[in-house]
Motif scaffolding. Structure first.
Motif, PDB file in Angstrom:
ATOM      1  N   UNK A 133       0.833  -1.209   0.000  1.00 29.51           N
ATOM      2  CA  UNK A 133       0.000   0.000   0.000  1.00 29.51           C
ATOM      3  C   UNK A 133       0.865   1.256   0.000  1.00 29.51           C
ATOM      4  N   UNK A 134       1.923   1.258   0.803  1.00 35.55           N
ATOM      5  CA  UNK A 134       2.814   2.420   0.830  1.00 35.55           C
ATOM      6  C   UNK A 134       3.534   2.604  -0.497  1.00 35.55           C
ATOM      7  N   UNK A 135       3.859   1.495  -1.193  1.00 36.86           N
ATOM      8  CA  UNK A 135       4.558   1.597  -2.480  1.00 36.86           C
ATOM      9  C   UNK A 135       3.640   2.194  -3.549  1.00 36.86           C
ATOM     10  N   UNK A 136       2.349   1.886  -3.478  1.00 39.54           N
ATOM     11  CA  UNK A 136       1.408   2.385  -4.490  1.00 39.54           C
ATOM     12  C   UNK A 136       0.813   3.732  -4.121  1.00 39.54           C
ATOM     13  N   UNK A 137       1.186   4.260  -2.962  1.00 44.20           N
ATOM     14  CA  UNK A 137       0.559   5.488  -2.479  1.00 44.20           C
ATOM     15  C   UNK A 137       0.955   6.680  -3.345  1.00 44.20           C
ATOM     16  N   UNK A 138      -0.032   7.488  -3.696  1.00 44.90           N
ATOM     17  CA  UNK A 138       0.202   8.714  -4.456  1.00 44.90           C
ATOM     18  C   UNK A 138      -0.949   9.669  -4.161  1.00 44.90           C
ATOM     19  N   UNK A 139      -0.863  10.840  -4.743  1.00 45.27           N
ATOM     20  CA  UNK A 139      -1.923  11.814  -4.510  1.00 45.27           C
ATOM     21  C   UNK A 139      -3.258  11.403  -5.079  1.00 45.27           C
ATOM     22  N   UNK A 140      -3.264  10.436  -6.014  1.00 46.26           N
ATOM     23  CA  UNK A 140      -4.519  10.038  -6.653  1.00 46.26           C
ATOM     24  C   UNK A 140      -5.278   8.981  -5.866  1.00 46.26           C
ATOM     25  N   UNK A 141      -4.612   8.262  -4.967  1.00 42.65           N
ATOM     26  CA  UNK A 141      -5.302   7.192  -4.234  1.00 42.65           C
ATOM     27  C   UNK A 141      -5.115   7.313  -2.729  1.00 42.65           C
ATOM     28  N   UNK A 142      -5.043   8.545  -2.225  1.00 46.11           N
ATOM     29  CA  UNK A 142      -4.919   8.742  -0.779  1.00 46.11           C
ATOM     30  C   UNK A 142      -6.178   8.318  -0.037  1.00 46.11           C
ATOM     31  N   UNK A 143      -7.260   8.092  -0.748  1.00 42.87           N
ATOM     32  CA  UNK A 143      -8.498   7.679  -0.091  1.00 42.87           C
ATOM     33  C   UNK A 143      -8.490   6.202   0.268  1.00 42.87           C
ATOM     34  N   UNK A 144      -7.562   5.418  -0.283  1.00 46.32           N
ATOM     35  CA  UNK A 144      -7.517   3.989   0.009  1.00 46.32           C
ATOM     36  C   UNK A 144      -6.962   3.757   1.412  1.00 46.32           C
ATOM     37  N   UNK A 145      -7.455   2.679   2.053  1.00 47.90           N
ATOM     38  CA  UNK A 145      -7.025   2.330   3.400  1.00 47.90           C
ATOM     39  C   UNK A 145      -6.718   0.839   3.464  1.00 47.90           C
ATOM     40  N   UNK A 146      -5.927   0.453   4.441  1.00 53.35           N
ATOM     41  CA  UNK A 146      -5.604  -0.961   4.623  1.00 53.35           C
ATOM     42  C   UNK A 146      -6.799  -1.702   5.189  1.00 53.35           C
ATOM     43  N   UNK A 147      -7.430  -1.136   6.219  1.00 54.49           N
ATOM     44  CA  UNK A 147      -8.614  -1.740   6.854  1.00 54.49           C
ATOM     45  C   UNK A 147      -8.357  -3.198   7.186  1.00 54.49           C
ATOM     46  N   UNK A 148      -7.280  -3.458   7.925  1.00 50.96           N
ATOM     47  CA  UNK A 148      -6.892  -4.826   8.259  1.00 50.96           C
ATOM     48  C   UNK A 148      -7.925  -5.449   9.189  1.00 50.96           C
ATOM     49  N   UNK A 149      -8.406  -6.611   8.810  1.00 49.06           N
ATOM     50  CA  UNK A 149      -9.361  -7.351   9.625  1.00 49.06           C
ATOM     51  C   UNK A 149      -8.608  -8.425  10.408  1.00 49.06           C
ATOM     52  N   UNK A 150      -8.831  -8.461  11.701  1.00 53.83           N
ATOM     53  CA  UNK A 150      -8.153  -9.448  12.521  1.00 53.83           C
ATOM     54  C   UNK A 150      -8.292  -9.113  13.983  1.00 53.83           C
ATOM     55  N   UNK A 151      -7.838 -10.014  14.836  1.00 52.82           N
ATOM     56  CA  UNK A 151      -7.926  -9.752  16.278  1.00 52.82           C
ATOM     57  C   UNK A 151      -6.980  -8.628  16.682  1.00 52.82           C
ATOM     58  N   UNK A 152      -7.242  -7.999  17.809  1.00 51.82           N
ATOM     59  CA  UNK A 152      -6.354  -6.920  18.265  1.00 51.82           C
ATOM     60  C   UNK A 152      -4.938  -7.445  18.503  1.00 51.82           C
ATOM     61  N   UNK A 153      -3.977  -6.648  18.148  1.00 46.70           N
ATOM     62  CA  UNK A 153      -2.581  -7.033  18.315  1.00 46.70           C
ATOM     63  C   UNK A 153      -1.675  -5.955  17.771  1.00 46.70           C
TER      64      UNK A 153
END
Length: 448
Positions: free
Chosen positions: A142-162
């Motif tokens: 996600x950090x490698x593909x990050x640019x001004x055009x896709x700053x709206x994207x999020x990881x939204x990792x699903x999983x238990x707290x940790x």
């Protein structure tokens, strides 16, 4: 291949696999040690007294009608016979042979199981390391593909707290802040371009329409005044933008500043006669005043000779306690001046402006005025934001005053709190809390 061998997954695989193999080897060694200590006595106790070379089972009758029985202890004082000694030696030989065979078989089986366990451990370690590092790979991609055009994207990792879940959530929060900053920067650039384009359009209209044909000397003089006013408006806007940029850079040096005396000086500049003068003098930084606007039926390049009457000026209430802060005197002067200019510009006829300093490091400027919704207050601290849509009237400002105040406060490590005043007074109260060293309390209060 080299990249895989030097990856974090390979390192974790080696670590996890080594730990699992060591644990398995330790378990095999412990089992062998414990069996070697107790296996001989257990075999000796389990072996029945038999004749060597005769395959019989315990309890089976012999040819003479007797049966084999497990070895028993002789009564005290009774010496064993030669036959019993021979039977004991035969039993000892059988027990030792059975013990050695059992230990040899156990050692072979343990080594084979340990080898299979080592292979399985390496595979499990590789799979487990990949599963653990999968969120890190998602974040990296996600950090490698990050640019001004896709700053709206999020990881939204699903999983238990940790830890990895918190890392992903922290990265999402950073993206939220970056998106907000980029959006604010784009909005600032668009608003600044609009504010700078408006005076140019007014000047062009004044030159093309007002000076069309053969205008008389009076009309030329009015157009000249209009162009000068628009130039002053552009100058104020540029100065405000430069001040905002300087305040965002932070402080190059700091020195003790008497904020109470500085507030008194700025009040005297805003209200020279001790009372309101209708507006601040000099550059306020709260936004440039628009030039004179055309009256009804007049062209954009013309102005009306009649000036609107000035509304009653607000009443000033001072409560200035001694307060010394560390910072830049010029920037702090702009901070106080902008707060006063904002309080005067957005006040109502016959309203009130309150200025107070306290020994605990708080500067408070409050004014009456139009009612402001509490949800709109944070928006007023952004550049080029106003309570209402701009109407390009005289003295309206460009909406930079409170944003400059917020920027200067951040540069001084101060906390800015703005809140809407309730009815019936309305208006806004701005508190700037500066970090001050512990010291004596208020030495005195000066009230008007």
């Amino acid at each position: 291949m080299r990249a895989v061998l030097h990856s974090e997954r390979a390192r974790l695989t080696v670590l996890y696999g080594t730990l699992l193999v060591l644990a398995g080897g330790g378990l095999v060694a412990l089992v062998n040690v414990l069996l070697r200590k107790g296996l001989g006595s257990r075999v000796n106790g389990a072996v029945t007294t038999v004749m060597p070379g005769v395959p019989v089972r315990a309890g089976d009758p012999l040819q003479d009608g007797t049966a084999f029985v497990p070895a028993q202890k002789l009564p005290p004082g009774v010496a064993p016979t030669d036959a019993q000694l021979a039977q004991w030696a035969a039993t000892k030989n059988v027990s030792r042979a059975a013990e050695q065979a059992a230990l040899h078989e156990l050692t072979v089986v343990s080594l084979v199981a340990l080898a299979l366990f080592a292979v399985l451990s390496v595979w499990l370690a590789w799979w487990m390391a990949g599963r653990v590092l999968r969120p890190v790979g998602v974040i990296t991609e996600k950090a490698r593909r990050l640019s001004g055009a896709n700053l709206h994207e999020r990881i939204a990792l699903q999983g238990p707290p940790g830890e990895l879940k918190r890392l992903a959530d922290t990265f999402d929060g950073m993206l939220d802040r970056m998106e907000g900053l980029v959006t604010a920067q784009r909005r600032f650039a668009a608003n600044a371009a609009h504010e700078l384009r408006t005076p140019v359009a007014v000047q062009r209209a004044a030159a093309e329409i007002g000076l069309a044909g053969d205008p008389g000397p009076q009309k030329v003089a009015r157009i000249r005044e209009r162009l000068i006013a628009v130039a002053d408006s552009s100058e104020h806007l540029i100065e405000s933008l430069l001040l905002l940029a300087v305040s965002e850079e932070g402080l190059e040096s700091a020195e003790p500043v008497d904020l109470a005396a500085l507030a008194e000086t700025e009040l005297a500049a805003v209200f020279p006669s001790g009372g309101p003068s209708g507006g601040p003098s000099g550059t306020t930084g709260a936004g440039p005043t628009a030039g004179p606007t055309a009256g009804p039926g007049e062209a954009p390049g013309e102005v009306s000779d009649a000036a609107p009457p000035a509304p009653p000026a607000p009443t000033v209430v001072r409560d200035l306690a001694p307060l010394t802060v560390s910072g830049d005197g010029a920037l702090l002067g702009h901070l106080v001046r902008n707060l006063l200019a904002n309080a005067v510009r957005h006040n109502r006829a016959g309203g009130r402006v309150s200025v107070a300093t306290s020994a605990d490091g708080v500067l408070t400027v409050s004014n009456t005025g139009p009612q402001i919704a509490p949800a709109d207050v944070p928006r007023l601290l952004e550049p080029f934001r106003r309570r209402a849509e701009r109407r390009h009237t005289a003295g309206e400002g460009a909406g930079l005053g409170l944003s400059i105040v917020a920027s200067i406060a951040r540069a001084h490590g101060a906390e800015l709190l703005a809140e809407a005043n309730p009815e019936p007074d309305g208006g806004l109260t701005v508190r700037v809390r500066f970090p001050v060293a512990p010291g004596p309390g208020r030495a005195g209060v000066r009230r008007d």
